[in-house]
Design a protein around this motif. Structure first.
Motif, PDB file in Angstrom:
ATOM      1  N   GLN A 240       6.496   1.247  -8.316  1.00  0.00           N
ATOM      2  CA  GLN A 240       5.520   0.346  -8.929  1.00  0.00           C
ATOM      3  C   GLN A 240       6.045  -1.078  -8.960  1.00  0.00           C
ATOM      4  N   ARG A 241       7.336  -1.257  -9.172  1.00  0.00           N
ATOM      5  CA  ARG A 241       7.906  -2.602  -9.137  1.00  0.00           C
ATOM      6  C   ARG A 241       7.896  -3.174  -7.724  1.00  0.00           C
TER       7      ARG A 241
ATOM      8  N   VAL B 218       0.829  -1.199   0.000  1.00  0.00           N
ATOM      9  CA  VAL B 218       0.000   0.000   0.000  1.00  0.00           C
ATOM     10  C   VAL B 218       0.867   1.254   0.000  1.00  0.00           C
ATOM     11  N   ILE B 219       1.912   1.246   0.814  1.00  0.00           N
ATOM     12  CA  ILE B 219       2.812   2.406   0.896  1.00  0.00           C
ATOM     13  C   ILE B 219       3.524   2.617  -0.433  1.00  0.00           C
ATOM     14  N   PHE B 220       4.042   1.534  -1.029  1.00  0.00           N
ATOM     15  CA  PHE B 220       4.743   1.675  -2.300  1.00  0.00           C
ATOM     16  C   PHE B 220       3.797   2.106  -3.409  1.00  0.00           C
ATOM     17  N   GLY B 221       2.553   1.632  -3.373  1.00  0.00           N
ATOM     18  CA  GLY B 221       1.571   2.070  -4.365  1.00  0.00           C
ATOM     19  C   GLY B 221       1.261   3.546  -4.245  1.00  0.00           C
TER      20      GLY B 221
ATOM     21  N   LEU C 104       3.235   5.883  -2.900  1.00  0.00           N
ATOM     22  CA  LEU C 104       4.423   6.637  -3.304  1.00  0.00           C
ATOM     23  C   LEU C 104       4.617   6.613  -4.818  1.00  0.00           C
ATOM     24  N   GLY C 105       4.285   5.491  -5.451  1.00  0.00           N
ATOM     25  CA  GLY C 105       4.412   5.404  -6.898  1.00  0.00           C
ATOM     26  C   GLY C 105       3.424   6.301  -7.621  1.00  0.00           C
ATOM     27  N   ASN C 106       2.224   6.437  -7.063  1.00  0.00           N
ATOM     28  CA  ASN C 106       1.228   7.308  -7.692  1.00  0.00           C
ATOM     29  C   ASN C 106       1.456   8.771  -7.357  1.00  0.00           C
ATOM     30  N   ALA C 107       1.997   9.043  -6.196  1.00  0.00           N
ATOM     31  CA  ALA C 107       2.195  10.433  -5.774  1.00  0.00           C
ATOM     32  C   ALA C 107       3.449  11.043  -6.377  1.00  0.00           C
ATOM     33  N   SER C 108       4.374  10.219  -6.764  1.00  0.00           N
ATOM     34  CA  SER C 108       5.640  10.725  -7.275  1.00  0.00           C
ATOM     35  C   SER C 108       5.556  10.953  -8.776  1.00  0.00           C
ATOM     36  N   ASN C 109       6.005  12.111  -9.241  1.00  0.00           N
ATOM     37  CA  ASN C 109       6.049  12.410 -10.662  1.00  0.00           C
ATOM     38  C   ASN C 109       7.439  12.218 -11.243  1.00  0.00           C
ATOM     39  N   ILE C 110       8.371  11.739 -10.440  1.00  0.00           N
ATOM     40  CA  ILE C 110       9.732  11.504 -10.903  1.00  0.00           C
ATOM     41  C   ILE C 110       9.745  10.142 -11.599  1.00  0.00           C
ATOM     42  N   PRO C 111      10.127  10.087 -12.869  1.00  0.00           N
ATOM     43  CA  PRO C 111       9.984   8.841 -13.641  1.00  0.00           C
ATOM     44  C   PRO C 111      10.694   7.638 -13.024  1.00  0.00           C
ATOM     45  N   PHE C 112      11.933   7.783 -12.592  1.00  0.00           N
ATOM     46  CA  PHE C 112      12.653   6.636 -12.054  1.00  0.00           C
ATOM     47  C   PHE C 112      12.022   6.133 -10.760  1.00  0.00           C
ATOM     48  N   LEU C 113      11.681   7.055  -9.856  1.00  0.00           N
ATOM     49  CA  LEU C 113      11.085   6.646  -8.579  1.00  0.00           C
ATOM     50  C   LEU C 113       9.712   6.028  -8.778  1.00  0.00           C
ATOM     51  N   SER C 114       8.927   6.558  -9.694  1.00  0.00           N
ATOM     52  CA  SER C 114       7.612   6.007  -9.966  1.00  0.00           C
ATOM     53  C   SER C 114       7.728   4.560 -10.441  1.00  0.00           C
ATOM     54  N   THR C 115       8.668   4.294 -11.349  1.00  0.00           N
ATOM     55  CA  THR C 115       8.883   2.935 -11.844  1.00  0.00           C
ATOM     56  C   THR C 115       9.372   2.020 -10.733  1.00  0.00           C
TER      57      THR C 115
END
Length: 132
Positions: free
Chosen positions: A123-124, A104-107, A109-120
């Protein structure tokens, strides 16, 4: 909007100070006094945030007893001035207790972050295979 009581605000502050003292104690080569103080502040803050009954029901569920025993046993061992062993036990117990929250936390952070590398990356770690 979520309403936060004064006790919960105090709990957030207490928990934050607890995390600070734990990290500071680790930085100072596992200083047992700082780690013990941080553990006590963290647990006290958790009690203030979610309440006594919910805290006990969270920690003492049947499927979480192993994680609870390692976490609280680690706290006791840190209080008995064996900081390295206590922190290892606490870390294992913390990961066992909160392993259901990590996706849940990683999801989030992945949706809230607009930084391409961190989002990917988030999500992984969440477990999704979508690269969009």
């Amino acid at each position: 909007m979520i309403s936060i009581t004064e006790w919960q605000k105090i709990g957030v502050g207490t928990t934050s100070f607890g995390v600070f003292f734990i990290l500071f104690g680790i930085l100072l080569y596992f200083d047992s006094v700082l780690l013990a103080f941080g553990n006590l502040l963290f647990l006290t803050g958790l009690l203030f945030i979610i309440g006594l009954r919910k805290t006990f029901s969270f920690f003492f569920q049947r499927h979480k007893l192993k994680g609870t025993s390692f976490f609280l046993g680690g706290v006791v061992i840190v209080l008995l001035r064996w900081p390295l062993l206590g922190m290892v036990l606490e870390t294992y117990g913390f990961l066992s207790l909160f392993k259901g929250f990590f996706p849940v936390i990683f999801g989030f952070l992945g949706n809230a972050s607009n930084i391409p590398f961190l989002s990917t990356l988030f999500q992984r770690l969440q477990g999704t295979r979508s690269m969009v």
